[in-house]
Design an enzyme around this catalytic site. Sequence first.
Site, mmCIF file in Angstrom:
data_model
loop_
_atom_site.group_PDB
_atom_site.id
_atom_site.type_symbol
_atom_site.label_atom_id
_atom_site.label_comp_id
_atom_site.label_asym_id
_atom_site.label_seq_id
_atom_site.Cartn_x
_atom_site.Cartn_y
_atom_site.Cartn_z
ATOM 1 C CB SER A 134 3.330 -10.469 10.499
ATOM 2 O OG SER A 134 2.086 -10.448 9.839
ATOM 3 C CG ASP A 260 3.289 -10.708 2.323
ATOM 4 O OD1 ASP A 260 2.301 -11.462 2.474
ATOM 5 O OD2 ASP A 260 3.867 -10.145 3.265
ATOM 6 C CG HIS A 286 2.885 -12.942 5.539
ATOM 7 N ND1 HIS A 286 2.887 -11.570 5.530
ATOM 8 C CD2 HIS A 286 2.623 -13.321 6.827
ATOM 9 C CE1 HIS A 286 2.621 -11.126 6.752
ATOM 10 N NE2 HIS A 286 2.477 -12.177 7.557
#
Length: 330
Positions: A134, A260, A286
């Site tokens: 991320s 996502d 995600h």
Amino acid sequence: MRYTAPFWLPSGHLQTIYPAIAIAKPPVTFRRERWDAHDGDFVDVDFVDGEPGKPFVVLFHGLEGSSNSHYARSLMAAVAARGWSGAVPHFRGCSGEANLAPRFYHSGDAQELDWILRRLRPRAMGKFYAVGVSLGGNALLRWLGEGQHESEIVDAACAVSAPLDLARGGESLSSGFNMLYTRMFLQTLKPKCLAKLDQFPGLFDRDALLSARDLYEFDNVVTAPLHGYRDTNDYWDRASAKHVLDDITVPTLVLNARNDPFLPGVHLPSKASPHVTLEYPEHGGHVGFASGGIPGSLDWLPQRLISFLEGAPSTRAPSAREVCEAVEHG
């Protein structure tokens, strides 16, 4: 290793939320070191100590993550099971103790990653790999692209669910059901910022912080001005990894699910350096990528990452020590 989502997790939101809160995280024994930073602050690094000569994997966590995040525990458990070594450096303020400097961390923090990776590199007696998840994935890609050949101290790298286009990702997180994720982040970010104001009165506008309803407003008050950006628009543009994908010279996997919720597939870049593998499965959420039957497993993601790292061709010239060892062993 093509990813197929379990039939019982039918949406990007479920594929994001369920693995993070409902699948048991494997146990990992970490050893923590505290490093003094150049600005009078500190960085806490959690280590998995493996066997000499085996690979070393560095993992950079996501926004408000840590070594206890589900993806960190699952990857480091897989690293430990192979006898490899690992390290999870914590971004400023994410190790459970407030940091000391008038700053936090951000998606374009390539300079911080450079200092950490160059300090860790001498500890790797074998292959040296970097993984970012991320926000940490975006920062890692920024470091790889900005450094180009100077980043070849790592043999290969992986970025998972990186917000490659911060503006489009920010827009996605600012409406509808996605506001759930935004509120979750702000619930931990705002108290940290209030504590920072106690350390450094006047560092930013307290009322503007408290009234921030989304990450755009938060970054405009805190992240951008504290880290050298003019405002959120400037930060989201200049820090986005999409600008440097063509400049990467290290074998790199960019793994993003098209569903996502943090960065919908329509915004994923279609071109990159020949050293970059763009892998965009239809599902996974995600940093989700759960697998198997109920209650599910976190095994697919670490297996995919390790498979890529092990199979990547090395672009790094061997060190003098490695050459000597090779000669000694014929």
